[in-house]
Design an enzyme around this catalytic site. Structure first.
Site, PDB file in Angstrom:
ATOM      1  CB  CYS A 644      41.382  32.498  45.610  1.00  0.00           C
ATOM      2  SG  CYS A 644      39.872  32.654  46.602  1.00  0.00           S
ATOM      3  CG  HIS A 810      38.427  29.467  43.992  1.00  0.00           C
ATOM      4  ND1 HIS A 810      39.522  29.628  44.803  1.00  0.00           N
ATOM      5  CD2 HIS A 810      38.902  29.358  42.728  1.00  0.00           C
ATOM      6  CE1 HIS A 810      40.622  29.610  44.057  1.00  0.00           C
ATOM      7  NE2 HIS A 810      40.276  29.457  42.796  1.00  0.00           N
ATOM      8  CG  ASN A 835      42.183  28.033  40.010  1.00  0.00           C
ATOM      9  OD1 ASN A 835      42.143  28.922  40.852  1.00  0.00           O
ATOM     10  ND2 ASN A 835      41.625  26.850  40.201  1.00  0.00           N
TER      11      ASN A 835
END
Length: 1031
Positions: A644, A810, A835
């Site tokens: 990520c 994250h 995202n």
């Protein structure tokens, strides 16, 4: 004089969608939304709004002996409201139902004060009883005519419009066209918010509660000016006062006259505040003046369009007007669609007013959107539709009404096979490789995963659910494993001495040479003009890295602009705002301010004040602008790998490149992953952070295109590739700029980090800082906590109010922001977050969270915000022309109607008139009171805190003393933010409206990517009852 009975008969025959009663000098017009009989709601909050329509004579730019704003004609028009609960609605009948019984309120038209030569005012309504693409009929009514009421129902009828006495809500805004001037007069009570749009060049915003009036010049990069920048207004709004704003143009000068007064004491009040602004010579003249108002208590938004000049043929103008009256927010697209549906030849005169792109793609547009699908796509679409029709108990009713899911024991053999076949098809069309890695579930697993997701999206329509069923997680046997390896963030150390990783030490190491270079760069930057334009993708594709650096001798040749980064130290002393308004705006000897010069001055002052209708201080979502560079950046799918931090970093880097004019070229995430110095086995399983992203690229001095080195998470463990000569280098000569560490953020080379815990007592500053960075760089990187909070079934459509955690896991990106109203009736603000879990997760890969979150959170949901500090080098950016030729149909930003309603909304927890000092606090983040939704830890939060608000949009077109009306009803005000919505479907037959809307919803995903979705839907429909061009 009494109207003949046969006249009523003719009216009923010609206008089956409207019930019109004339009695003496009274005229009543009731219209249905887009021709459908949907039981329009009128409740106890019904309001009758009054408008002053003035004579629109042709001697418009000449001085007049008549007092500006004096009125010749008063008309009163009925307005309707949408109650909170549509189930308890009062039915409004059309003329075809008039025999069943209905009573109506009246529209009063007085003729007092009309001159002998004044033409009769005609009131007409946008008719929905036409074939798709046909023009509206108009209805003329003699001012002194009436009809017998023998055919009308009595008030005792069982289906009366007003079953009880309807209290009148105080009128907030009245507006009217000035006689002998290009202008309008707007009056009302202090506290309201409205906008005046001098089409197509100037927008005026009036927030009367704070006596704030702003001008936005659309011909000069949206430069906005506050009228008080010249000097403080003498007329101030306060509780119980009324206002009058007169806006008119004479000899290329825009005149504003502002006055406040107590009711019935206007003549005794002080003199008006007057402001004058010079307008440059523009290619296109002013064609109309629009006034936008809203009544939040009544649930009504009203748009009035006063036509002052028509610069296109009547046939083409009629099509555009038809699109406007049906609520379309993109007139050009609707205009083009109508020409296609009417099968006009390219030689038709109206084709002169469409884009050159549309002309070139004429034949391509007429090809169905789904012709490009592969056979498996067809099968998957059919399978999804079958599942959605069977998964609910009441499958025989319209889809939106049935939300009761069938039980597991209700699954028959056929449906189980349908679920298994659906997952096989999804695996074939999925390009992420997710279903190659995980074990597919059986029919029971798929049912459990599917129903869990549908319960989280119980309020969504079929369009949303069709997309949600493309989420591959639904088919995984152990669905909770889907998210485990998607989290991959580890926090960097704060200093070299504390550093536990080589990347942290590397980026904290600098010397005097670094500092001197950065100082020189910043010194040079301060002398140059900042230009942070989104460059259209079509032009961007012609750029390559060879033109990053141009000859220094060309910098000041006047034909180009050069783009640099700027010093973020400005945040420490807020100099980015102080420098803007440190001295009053200069005016000439006649008291006139030059708008063009002011716009140029703003651009020279600071890059932060580059305004855009898609990204300004109150609202930002550049992905809504399909012509922008940033909108070409796709939602990524990181797959079953904790990278990520790479995807968040590369999106931030790509938006910076767009904002600096380099264009969008998708960069390779796999290159960064495989050039990491960590062990291959650790790359997916152990997290990292953006510092490593910068270290790798700064060392390699290379970043290839995605097409050079495509991403697959299964390949994130290979060795760093050798660089073929054919690969493109997106990194080029990029330098990391150093920003010293100060009290509240961590500074590294090319990297600045702000932790929200340091701003706990001053979140306004944090919010302001992030907004400015998003405006300037297109995005920021954020660290958040997702464990036990966000899963595969997360609903990204609503706004979530969630707490954060001490340790984030994250990395994602803030790409925008906006305002909303929560279920408690409080005014709030949200972050728009992207995202990297695929387009079909959340809301097309995004989700929204409340900026402040619940009360008493130990940590904000945004743990840390990060942005890069890079020198990309100078580039050649051609100067934009002040106006594009053949742009005849402008469009507002998606948030235009919502923000109009939002600014008129009074929080239910606070109805008091606010002082001027409160404006500064409210302006920072738009929040009213703290929300206390959700629990302290923020666990398992899936419910949206956003209030669902039903809205009726009333549209009025005033031309040649005639008024045409249109009505559009939205079940949720958020629909007004969408460029397309099936609520605007038009039906030739009132009884066919629901069928048309359902067809639009069902087929939307097949047409949404078509150049003209409305034409695509029309082509698929085959019938003649529906018009989809207005969607």
């Amino acid at each position: 004089m009494i109207c003949p009975i046969f006249f009523l008969y003719i009216i009923n025959v010609l206008f089956t969608q409207y019930f019109i009663k004339c009695e003496g000098n009274k005229v009543t017009v009731i219209s249905h939304n887009n021709g459908h009989n949907d039981n329009l709601d009128v409740n106890k909050n019904g309001v009758i709004s009054q408008e002053n329509v003035f004579d629109t004579s042709e001697s418009l730019n000449l001085p007049s002996n008549k007092k500006v704003g004096s009125d010749d004609l008063n008309t009163t028009t009925i307005s309707f409201t949408v109650p909170d609960n549509l189930e308890n609605e009062v039915k409004v009948v059309s003329s075809s139902e008039s025999g069943k019984g209905a009573t109506v309120s009246h529209t009063k038209v007085t003729s007092e004060g009309l001159s002998d030569t004044q033409p009769n005012v005609t009131q007409s309504v946008s008719s929905s009883t036409h074939t798709p693409g046909s023009l509206d009929s108009t209805m003329s009514t003699e001012q002194h005519s009436s009809v017998s009421q023998s055919s009308l129902p009595t008030e005792s009828s069982s289906e009366t419009l007003n079953k009880a006495t309807v209290p009148e809500i105080p009128i907030q805004i009245n507006s009217g066209l000035l006689k002998n001037y290009n202008g309008v007069k707007v009056t009302g009570s202090c506290g309201s918010y409205f906008r005046v749009y001098l089409v197509p060049h100037i927008l005026i915003y009036a927030l009367t509660k704070y006596s704030v009036i702003q001008l936005e010049s659309l011909f000069n990069d949206n430069a906005r000016i506050d009228v008080e920048h010249k000097g403080e207004l003498q007329n101030k709004c306060s509780e119980g006062y009324h206002f009058k704003l007169v806006v008119y143009i004479t000899h290329n000068v825009l005149n504003l006259k502002w006055k406040t007064y107590k009711p019935n004491e206007e003549s005794k009040s002080e003199d008006s505040d007057v402001r004058k602004y010079r307008i440059p010579k523009l290619e296109r003249p002013f064609t109309s003046i629009q006034v936008y108002t809203a009544n939040s208590k009544a649930g009504v938004i009203e748009t009035k369009n006063y036509n002052i000049r028509t610069d296109i043929p009547d046939t083409c103008d009629a099509i555009a007007t038809d699109c406007f009256l049906n609520g379309n927010v993109n007139i050009e697209k609707c205009f083009q669609c109508t020409l296609l549906v009417q099968k006009k030849d390219k030689s038709h005169e109206c084709f002169k007013y469409v884009s050159s792109e549309m002309k070139k793609k004429m034949n391509e547009i007429k090809v169905k959107a789904q012709d490009d699908f592969n056979p498996n796509e067809y099968k998957l679409i059919e399978s999804i539709d079958n599942i959605l029709s069977k998964i609910y108990k009441k499958a025989n009713k319209p889809f939106e009404i049935s939300k009761d899911l069938i039980n597991l024991e209700d699954l028959d053999y056929q449906f189980k096979n349908e679920l298994l076949e659906y997952c096989k098809l999804l695996k074939k069309v999925d390009t992420s490789g997710t279903l190659e890695e995980y074990e597919l579930g059986n029919a029971e697993d798929i049912y459990n995963n599917l129903t869990r997701l549908l319960k989280s999206h119980s309020d969504e329509n079929i369009v949303t659910l069709q997309g949600k069923l493309r989420n591959t997680a639904i088919c995984i046997k152990n669905v909770d494993e889907w998210i485990l390896n998607k989290r991959g963030l580890t926090l960097p150390s704060e200093s070299p001495s504390e550093s536990s990783s080589k990347s942290d030490s590397y980026l904290n190491t600098f010397n005097d040479k670094d500092k001197n270079e950065d100082k020189d760069d910043m010194s040079k930057n301060s002398k140059e003009e900042f230009k942070n334009d989104d460059k259209e993708n079509s032009d961007d594709q012609n750029n390559n890295d060879s033109n990053k650096k141009d000859d220094e001798n060309n910098i000041n040749n006047g034909d180009t602009n050069y783009v640099y980064d700027f010093d973020d130290d400005d945040y420490d002393n807020n100099s980015y705002e102080k420098d803007m308004y440190e001295s009053p705006i200069k005016e000439n000897k006649n008291g006139v301010i030059d708008l063009e010069k002011y716009g140029n001055q703003i651009k020279l002052k600071s890059p932060y004040f580059k305004n855009s209708k898609y990204c300004n201080y109150e609202y930002c979502n550049r992905w809504r602008d399909k012509t922008s560079c940033i909108s070409q950046i796709e939602v990524e799918e990181q797959g079953n790998c904790g990278l990520c931090w790479i995807f968040a970093s590369k999106l931030h880097f790509e938006t910076i490149r767009c904002m600096r004019g380099y264009g969008h070229f998708r960069s390779s995430a796999l290159y960064v992953a495989n050039c990491s110095k960590r062990k291959p086995i650790d790359r997916c399983e152990e997290g990292s952070n953006p510092l490593e992203f910068l270290r790798i690229l700064d060392e390699k001095k290379f970043l290839p295109l995605e097409s050079n080195y495509p991403y697959s998470y299964t390949s994130a463990g290979n060795s760093c590739p050798k660089l073929p000569n054919s690969w493109t280098n997106l990194w080029g000569d990029t330098k990391l700029l150093f920003n010293k560490k100060v009290h509240r953020y961590i500074g590294n080379k090319g990297f600045i980090s702000h932790e929200t815990s340091y701003f706990k007592n001053n979140m306004d500053l944090f919010i302001d800082m992030v907004k400015r960075e998003v405006q300037n760089k297109g995005s920021v990187i954020i660290y958040i906590k997702t464990q036990d909070v966000i899963g595969y079934d997360f609903n990204g459509k609503g706004v979530h109010s969630m707490c954060g955690d001490r340790t984030p896991d994250h990395a994602a990106n803030i790409i925008g922001y906006g305002n909303y109203i929560n279920k408690k009736g409080e005014k709030r603000s949200y972050w728009l977050i992207r995202n990297s879990w695929s387009y079909y997760w959340g809301d097309e890969g995004n989700f929204r969270v409340d900026m402040l979150g619940p009360k008493n959170c130990l940590y904000n949901f945004i743990h840390t915000v990060v942005f890069f500090k890079l020198d990309l080098g100078t580039i050649h950016v051609p100067k934009k022309k002040s106006w594009k030729k053949n742009v005849y149909f402008l469009r507002h930003n998606p948030d235009f109607m919502y923000s109009l309603y939002y600014n008129n909304y009074e929080p239910e927890t606070s109805q008091d008139f606010e002082s001027e000092n409160d404006y500064d606090n409210a302006f920072v983040h738009g929040q009213s009171n703290e929300s206390d939704e959700t629990n302290k830890e923020g666990k398992n939060v899936h419910n949206s805190v956003e209030k669902k608000i039903q809205i009726l949009h009333i549209l009025k077109h005033i031309k040649d003393s005639q008024i045409k009306r249109g009505l559009v009803k939205y079940d949720n005000i958020n629909e007004t933010k969408d460029e397309h919505t099936c609520s605007r479907v038009n039906s030739q037959d009132a009884e066919k409206y629901e069928e048309c809307k359902k067809f639009c919803l069902t087929k939307w995903n097949e047409c949404k990517d078509h150049y003209s979705p409305g034409y695509c839907l029309t082509d698929l429909y085959k019938g003649e009852d529906c018009n989809f061009c207005y969607v």
